[in-house]
Scaffold this active site. Structure first.
Site, PDB file in Angstrom:
ATOM      1  N   THR A  74       8.494  81.110  83.997  1.00 25.81           N
ATOM      2  CA  THR A  74       8.702  79.685  83.702  1.00 25.81           C
ATOM      3  C   THR A  74       8.310  78.846  84.918  1.00 25.81           C
ATOM      4  O   THR A  74       7.629  77.829  84.797  1.00 25.81           O
ATOM      5  CB  THR A  74      10.183  79.444  83.326  1.00 25.81           C
ATOM      6  OG1 THR A  74      10.482  80.229  82.181  1.00 25.81           O
ATOM      7  CG2 THR A  74      10.453  77.980  83.031  1.00 25.81           C
ATOM      8  N   ASN A 154       4.277  85.404  72.089  1.00 21.35           N
ATOM      9  CA  ASN A 154       5.501  86.207  72.281  1.00 21.35           C
ATOM     10  C   ASN A 154       6.200  86.549  70.970  1.00 21.35           C
ATOM     11  O   ASN A 154       6.907  87.536  70.880  1.00 21.35           O
ATOM     12  CB  ASN A 154       6.477  85.484  73.217  1.00 21.35           C
ATOM     13  CG  ASN A 154       6.629  84.020  72.908  1.00 21.35           C
ATOM     14  OD1 ASN A 154       5.654  83.267  72.874  1.00 21.35           O
ATOM     15  ND2 ASN A 154       7.855  83.592  72.678  1.00 21.35           N
ATOM     16  N   GLN A 182       2.808  87.863  77.810  1.00 19.86           N
ATOM     17  CA  GLN A 182       2.922  88.897  76.773  1.00 19.86           C
ATOM     18  C   GLN A 182       1.652  89.742  76.662  1.00 19.86           C
ATOM     19  O   GLN A 182       1.608  90.661  75.842  1.00 19.86           O
ATOM     20  CB  GLN A 182       3.257  88.255  75.419  1.00 19.86           C
ATOM     21  CG  GLN A 182       4.598  87.538  75.398  1.00 19.86           C
ATOM     22  CD  GLN A 182       5.796  88.477  75.502  1.00 19.86           C
ATOM     23  OE1 GLN A 182       5.675  89.704  75.334  1.00 19.86           O
ATOM     24  NE2 GLN A 182       6.971  87.934  75.794  1.00 19.86           N
ATOM     25  N   GLY A 203       7.491  89.742  85.793  1.00 17.21           N
ATOM     26  CA  GLY A 203       7.875  91.125  86.062  1.00 17.21           C
ATOM     27  C   GLY A 203       8.692  91.750  84.947  1.00 17.21           C
ATOM     28  O   GLY A 203       8.437  92.884  84.530  1.00 17.21           O
ATOM     29  N   HIS A 204       9.673  90.994  84.425  1.00 16.21           N
ATOM     30  CA  HIS A 204      10.631  91.643  83.521  1.00 16.21           C
ATOM     31  C   HIS A 204      10.089  91.918  82.130  1.00 16.21           C
ATOM     32  O   HIS A 204      10.755  92.553  81.326  1.00 16.21           O
ATOM     33  CB  HIS A 204      11.946  90.858  83.469  1.00 16.21           C
ATOM     34  CG  HIS A 204      11.922  89.603  82.664  1.00 16.21           C
ATOM     35  ND1 HIS A 204      12.538  89.507  81.445  1.00 16.21           N
ATOM     36  CD2 HIS A 204      11.367  88.400  82.892  1.00 16.21           C
ATOM     37  CE1 HIS A 204      12.378  88.270  80.968  1.00 16.21           C
ATOM     38  NE2 HIS A 204      11.676  87.593  81.837  1.00 16.21           N
ATOM     39  N   CYS A 329      14.414  82.344  72.458  1.00 19.42           N
ATOM     40  CA  CYS A 329      14.854  80.998  72.831  1.00 19.42           C
ATOM     41  C   CYS A 329      15.459  80.284  71.626  1.00 19.42           C
ATOM     42  O   CYS A 329      16.282  79.403  71.760  1.00 19.42           O
ATOM     43  CB  CYS A 329      13.690  80.172  73.333  1.00 19.42           C
ATOM     44  SG  CYS A 329      12.734  81.085  74.498  1.00 19.42           S
TER      45      CYS A 329
HETATM   46  N1  PLP Z   1       5.814  82.736  78.551  1.00 17.62           N
HETATM   47  C1  PLP Z   1       5.952  83.612  77.551  1.00 17.62           C
HETATM   48  C2  PLP Z   1       4.799  83.854  76.635  1.00 17.62           C
HETATM   49  C3  PLP Z   1       7.147  84.300  77.368  1.00 17.62           C
HETATM   50  O1  PLP Z   1       7.271  85.175  76.366  1.00 17.62           O
HETATM   51  C4  PLP Z   1       8.215  84.033  78.249  1.00 17.62           C
HETATM   52  C5  PLP Z   1       9.525  84.702  78.037  1.00 17.62           C
HETATM   53  O2  PLP Z   1       9.885  85.053  76.922  1.00 17.62           O
HETATM   54  C6  PLP Z   1       8.023  83.117  79.284  1.00 17.62           C
HETATM   55  C7  PLP Z   1       6.806  82.481  79.405  1.00 17.62           C
HETATM   56  C8  PLP Z   1       9.115  82.774  80.253  1.00 17.62           C
HETATM   57  O3  PLP Z   1       9.507  83.869  81.007  1.00 17.62           O
HETATM   58  P1  PLP Z   1      10.817  83.776  81.946  1.00 17.62           P
HETATM   59  O4  PLP Z   1      11.944  83.403  81.032  1.00 17.62           O
HETATM   60  O5  PLP Z   1      10.914  85.112  82.499  1.00 17.62           O
HETATM   61  O6  PLP Z   1      10.567  82.724  82.945  1.00 17.62           O
END
Ligand code: PLP
Length: 390
Positions: A74, A154, A182, A203-204, A329
């Protein structure tokens, strides 16, 4: 207690044991600050530099300095979008898609409020990007332009033609960013052939822990820092480097490189396809959301018509199966996801969409067990549904 089955890998992934092992010494022994001039600093500055090289190699970046370590995807998306547009010094145009993650849509909304022109390109019923509308938008807009379009979605896993998107964007003089969160680890990424200026990964989502993101910034890209502070990351992102997580990110990239070449991703696709075929065969009135021939290998988004996805998830969770209703989300909200709505999924199916997302730790036994439980839950829910004729 029955073992849990984790099929929500697009929300987050299990940290790989090799990643945790690589990180451990940087909590216990080498805990210095890389900016320090003494030995404690040097002990961590060198591994951080090597980690930057590994991540650059994973992405096909020309130079390690093009890799910026950030707190999460993000933050990296925000940095790309606000960093580029604040360097313009005048209003311009941001071209994005209607199905982006909120990490991109949120900054775009803020920029719109500030007087920028934001254009959201739509998708078709299969979730595929409208290239024609995109090309027309590029042509119709004078002044500075930023394109921010995701590599893979995603919720549906649908892949966007990012090479073409980048080529068209560059030809029109735009700066091009892609959220590849993704895509990373699921598809090969090679920045030598895909001419984006900026790219985000997390990373996660690829078996490193939460708390680390990467923004790739191609050399020569004009942008301002987003997190202001110290001189870290060559003055482009303030804040003391998160050394253990940077080391973990690099290890995760190395493991992902191997997984992309040793057949692991093919195996994941086979399991996903088995799940998909089994559910379509055993659950009447079900439909796959998103183009089945142009998806990342681990994702299945499926709607069970006439029932609520949230209640299916709840009952699956009771049976130890952990999946998601499309967007993590949107979880907890009764609104259908913006992605599913953008695809024009029929009303009877829009609320019943569920995302199963696999990883290299998913086993065939887990898929078989899921295939036993889901049809039972769907049948139970349908027996109670006011939308089904009994
Ligand atoms: N972008 C995409 C396509 C995602 O799937 C996600 C998380 O689901 C994010 C950005 C944001 O990742 P984070 O919540 O680790 O910042």
């Amino acid at each position: 207690m029955q073992p849990l089955i984790y099929l929500d890998n697009n929300a987050t992934t299990r940290p790989a044991p090799e990643v945790i092992e690589a990180m451990m010494p940087y909590f216990t022994e080498s805990w210095g600050n890389p900016s320090s001039m003494h030995a404690f600093g040097g002990n961590v500055a060198r591994p951080v530099a090597q980690a930057r090289e590994s991540v650059a190699a994973f992405l096909g970046a020309e130079r390690p300095e093009e890799i910026l370590f950030e707190g999460c995807a993000t933050e990296a998306d925000n940095h790309a979008i606000f960093g580029v547009t604040s360097a313009w010094g005048q209003p311009g145009t941001i071209i994005t898609s209607r199905v982006e993650h909120p990490a991109v849509l949120g900054p775009c909304l803020r920029l719109k409020e500030q007087g920028h022109n934001v254009i959201e390109i739509g998708v078709n019923a299969e979730g595929l990007f409208d290239l024609e509308a995109y090309a027309a938008a590029l042509e119709a807009t004078p002044g500075p332009k930023l394109v921010s379009v995701m590599w893979a979605n995603n919720e549906t896993g649908v892949i966007f033609p990012i090479q073409r998107i980048a080529e068209l964007g560059k030809a029109a003089g735009a700066t091009v960013h892609t959220d590849a969160v993704q895509a990373a680890g699921k598809l090969p990424i090679d920045l030598r052939s895909v001419p984006v200026d900026l790219l985000t990964i997390a990373g996660h989502k690829m078996h490193a822990p939460k708390g680390i993101g990467v923004l790739y910034v191609r050399r020569g890209t004009r942008m301002k820092p987003f997190v202001l502070g110290g001189h870290q990351e060559r003055g482009r992102r303030g804040g003391t480097e998160n050394v253990p997580y940077i080391i973990g990110m690099a290890k995760a990239c190395e493991l992902a490189s191997t997984a992309l070449t040793d057949g692991s991703e093919k195996q994941i696709a086979q399991l996903r396809d088995k799940l998909e075929a089994g559910l379509l065969a055993t659950c009447p009135d079900s439909r796959v959301n998103g183009c089945r021939t142009n998806r990342v290998p681990n994702t299945l988004n499926i709607s069970f018509e006439y029932i609520e996805g949230e209640s299916v998830l709840y009952h699956l969770s009771d049976r130890g199966i952990c999946a998601s209703s499309g967007s993590a989300c949107a979880a907890g909200s009764l609104e259908p996801s913006h992605v599913i709505r953008a695809m024009g999924v029929p009303f009877t199916a829009v609320h019943g969409s569920i995302r199963f997302s696999l990883s290299r730790y998913t086993t065939e036994a887990e898929i078989d067990s899921t295939l036993r439980h889901v049809p039972e839950v769907v049948a139970e829910m349908r027996a109670l549904s006011p939308f089904v004729k009994h």
